[in-house]
Design an enzyme around this catalytic site. Structure first.
Site, PDB file in Angstrom:
ATOM      1  N   LYS A 154      52.528  -1.319 -50.417  1.00 45.18           N
ATOM      2  CA  LYS A 154      51.652  -0.389 -49.705  1.00 45.18           C
ATOM      3  C   LYS A 154      50.441  -1.137 -49.187  1.00 45.18           C
ATOM      4  CE  LYS A 154      48.260  -0.274 -51.852  1.00 45.18           C
ATOM      5  NZ  LYS A 154      47.303  -1.313 -52.347  1.00 45.18           N
ATOM      6  N   TYR A 198      45.903   5.594 -52.368  1.00 47.96           N
ATOM      7  CA  TYR A 198      46.201   6.242 -53.656  1.00 47.96           C
ATOM      8  C   TYR A 198      45.587   7.635 -53.718  1.00 47.96           C
ATOM      9  CZ  TYR A 198      47.848   1.805 -55.598  1.00 47.96           C
ATOM     10  OH  TYR A 198      48.556   0.656 -55.848  1.00 47.96           O
TER      11      TYR A 198
HETATM   12  P1  NAD Z   1      47.192 -12.050 -52.251  1.00 52.25           P
HETATM   13  O1  NAD Z   1      46.231 -12.485 -51.222  1.00 52.25           O
HETATM   14  O2  NAD Z   1      46.899 -12.378 -53.662  1.00 52.25           O
HETATM   15  O3  NAD Z   1      48.647 -12.623 -51.916  1.00 52.25           O
HETATM   16  C1  NAD Z   1      49.149 -12.691 -50.601  1.00 52.25           C
HETATM   17  C2  NAD Z   1      50.236 -13.733 -50.516  1.00 52.25           C
HETATM   18  O4  NAD Z   1      50.640 -13.854 -49.156  1.00 52.25           O
HETATM   19  C3  NAD Z   1      49.788 -15.148 -50.949  1.00 52.25           C
HETATM   20  O5  NAD Z   1      50.792 -15.740 -51.697  1.00 52.25           O
HETATM   21  C4  NAD Z   1      49.627 -15.888 -49.629  1.00 52.25           C
HETATM   22  O6  NAD Z   1      49.876 -17.269 -49.753  1.00 52.25           O
HETATM   23  C5  NAD Z   1      50.697 -15.218 -48.793  1.00 52.25           C
HETATM   24  N1  NAD Z   1      50.463 -15.394 -47.348  1.00 52.25           N
HETATM   25  C6  NAD Z   1      51.398 -15.763 -46.471  1.00 52.25           C
HETATM   26  N2  NAD Z   1      50.882 -15.852 -45.253  1.00 52.25           N
HETATM   27  C7  NAD Z   1      49.589 -15.536 -45.347  1.00 52.25           C
HETATM   28  C8  NAD Z   1      48.527 -15.462 -44.408  1.00 52.25           C
HETATM   29  N3  NAD Z   1      48.720 -15.710 -43.104  1.00 52.25           N
HETATM   30  N4  NAD Z   1      47.307 -15.117 -44.865  1.00 52.25           N
HETATM   31  C9  NAD Z   1      47.101 -14.817 -46.154  1.00 52.25           C
HETATM   32  N5  NAD Z   1      48.082 -14.877 -47.099  1.00 52.25           N
HETATM   33  C10 NAD Z   1      49.312 -15.231 -46.684  1.00 52.25           C
HETATM   34  O7  NAD Z   1      47.403 -10.481 -52.077  1.00 52.25           O
HETATM   35  P2  NAD Z   1      47.964  -9.451 -53.136  1.00 52.25           P
HETATM   36  O8  NAD Z   1      46.837  -8.852 -53.897  1.00 52.25           O
HETATM   37  O9  NAD Z   1      49.074 -10.044 -53.886  1.00 52.25           O
HETATM   38  O10 NAD Z   1      48.496  -8.291 -52.165  1.00 52.25           O
HETATM   39  C11 NAD Z   1      49.691  -8.435 -51.431  1.00 52.25           C
HETATM   40  C12 NAD Z   1      50.206  -7.058 -51.015  1.00 52.25           C
HETATM   41  O11 NAD Z   1      50.495  -6.310 -52.194  1.00 52.25           O
HETATM   42  C13 NAD Z   1      49.202  -6.222 -50.227  1.00 52.25           C
HETATM   43  O12 NAD Z   1      49.860  -5.507 -49.225  1.00 52.25           O
HETATM   44  C14 NAD Z   1      48.609  -5.266 -51.245  1.00 52.25           C
HETATM   45  O13 NAD Z   1      48.202  -4.032 -50.693  1.00 52.25           O
HETATM   46  C15 NAD Z   1      49.796  -5.080 -52.175  1.00 52.25           C
HETATM   47  N6  NAD Z   1      49.369  -4.775 -53.555  1.00 52.25           N
HETATM   48  C16 NAD Z   1      49.912  -3.685 -54.168  1.00 52.25           C
HETATM   49  C17 NAD Z   1      49.531  -3.354 -55.444  1.00 52.25           C
HETATM   50  C18 NAD Z   1      50.152  -2.169 -56.130  1.00 52.25           C
HETATM   51  O14 NAD Z   1      49.657  -1.775 -57.185  1.00 52.25           O
HETATM   52  N7  NAD Z   1      51.209  -1.600 -55.598  1.00 52.25           N
HETATM   53  C19 NAD Z   1      48.591  -4.135 -56.109  1.00 52.25           C
HETATM   54  C20 NAD Z   1      48.080  -5.253 -55.469  1.00 52.25           C
HETATM   55  C21 NAD Z   1      48.465  -5.562 -54.179  1.00 52.25           C
END
Ligand code: NAD
Length: 371
Positions: free
Chosen positions: A142, A227
């Site tokens: 999401k 949420y």
């Molecule tokens: P994050 O920044 O920690 O991770 C993002 C990942 O994408 C990294 O591994 C990064 O290397 C990669 N990536 C690839 N290309 C990229 C670019 N051009 N720029 C930036 N990163 C790039 O983010 P996250 O917190 O893991 O969130 C990722 C997704 O998961 C989001 O859409 C977020 O909304 C979702 N999320 C959902 C929940 C949930 O409870 N359902 C919780 C956290 C995050």
């Protein structure tokens, strides 16, 4: 285990599942979480994560170790150093490791049944569509997309390539949250008349892409506000028809590109209304529902663990479950048994339509109907 079309035509399968999705409504259909007890547990489905960031590393991968119907079969990463770490930790085969350039070759990999898109928001659509084209079922985090229009392209692609799409709405697999959905469906206290939902946290440091309008599509609304929208929808069991939204910034500099704090109200067709809040610079995590003859409270309402509260005098104790393990198992069961995900792409779209209307209200002011 390879894809479904080994035993039956994929088109037949998705047609069957789509029929189920058509009949799905958020609270009127509350399938049992153990509905797949008939599923053959000896054949776990292979999932590949794309995007090994915070959520994949700290939540999803550890959760997968508790999953019963799926396992971590592959990864897609642009960071070479992560390959060895993940290979060793999770026993991933070398040939099941991809990067963003060769990702499409995953089509030929029989170990991978499902791709889980855990990338920045602006990349969800592209990689969901590429995964679908590769013939893989998809879980997308999401918010499913940046806009409802973009979300529709993802649904269309999954339909075209006959794969299932699910959105990472883990709370639908939390028993206490499901109690709130059940009350909305069965109405033991009459209809919900007022909902107050809040989901906010204080963002420390510089959280990279989350502060970029281009990458995140928005700020707290896209990340946490979704949420609060969900909560109001499952607490009433209805789809909002109109919104009004207001924006505040306590830190103009940090949040110059994206929304920091938003409050909004939603009107529901049965006469209920909600008041919600999300923020990157405040703390809140709560769902309050006032029914005609009672009330319910969840606090915290959206955290990974510890969701608790009460419905009237009935206390909802913290349940010792892993939301993400249940969510991934739930989708694996859907794929295996040919039943729709309880959180299909259409569920993500319902939130995207609300978010679109909220941003229209922020831009132009006033009451905005959903379109
Ligand atoms: P994050 O920044 O920690 O991770 C993002 C990942 O994408 C990294 O591994 C990064 O290397 C990669 N990536 C690839 N290309 C990229 C670019 N051009 N720029 C930036 N990163 C790039 O983010 P996250 O917190 O893991 O969130 C990722 C997704 O998961 C989001 O859409 C977020 O909304 C979702 N999320 C959902 C929940 C949930 O409870 N359902 C919780 C956290 C995050």
């Amino acid at each position: 285990m390879n894809r479904l079309n080994r035993t039956s035509s994929r088109r037949d399968f998705v047609t069957r599942v789509s029929a189920g999705i058509g009949a799905f409504s958020l609270v009127n259909a509350l399938p049992s979480l153990s509905a797949a007890s008939s599923v053959n547990k000896s054949s776990k489905l292979g999932i590949a994560f794309i995007g090994l960031g915070n959520y994949a590393t700290k939540q999803l991968a550890p959760a997968m170790e508790q999953a019963e119907d799926c396992y971590l079969a592959g990864i897609v990463t642009g960071t070479k150093a992560k390959e060895a770490v993940w290979r060793e930790k999770y026993g991933i085969k070398k040939e099941n490791i991809y990067n963003y350039e060769n990702f499409d070759l995953i089509a030929a990999n029989a170990d991978i049944d499902i791709v889980y898109v855990v990338l920045p928001n602006s990349m969800h659509a592209e990689y969901t569509i590429r995964a679908a084209k590769a013939g893989k079922h998809v879980i997308c985090e999401k918010p499913m997309a940046l806009t409802a229009k973009e979300g529709q392209t993802m649904i269309d692609a999954c339909e075209k390539y006959n794969v299932l799409l699910s959105i990472g709405y883990r709370l639908h697999f939390d028993p206490n949250t499901r109690e709130i959905m059940k009350v909305a469906a069965e109405k033991p206290y009459g209809k919900a008349q007022y909902v107050h939902s809040e989901a906010a946290f204080i963002m420390g440091g510089n959280k990279g892409w989350r502060l970029s309008k281009e990458m995140a599509g928005g700020g707290a609304m896209m990340d946490m506000g979704i949420y609060s929208i969900q909560a109001a929808r499952y607490a009433t069991g209805e789809e909002p028809i109109a919104v009004r939204a207001q924006e505040y910034k306590t830190d103009q500099d940090k949040f110059k590109e994206v929304d920091e704090t938003v409050t909004w109200q939603m009107e529901f067709p049965g006469g209920a209304y909600s008041n919600s809040m999300t923020s990157y610079n405040a703390r809140a995590n709560r769902l309050y529902v006032s029914y005609q003859k009672g009330a319910a409270l969840l606090e915290p309402a959206t955290k990974y663990t510890g969701i608790k509260g009460n419905i009237q005098k009935r206390v909802l104790e913290v349940q010792p479950i892993n939301q993400q393990a249940r969510q991934m198992d739930g989708f694996a069961q859907s794929v295996k048994s040919g039943t729709p995900s309880i959180v299909p792409g259409e569920e993500g779209m319902r939130d995207m339509r609300v978010i679109d209307a909220i941003y229209r209200s922020l831009a132009n002011g006033g009451r905005r109907e959903l379109i």
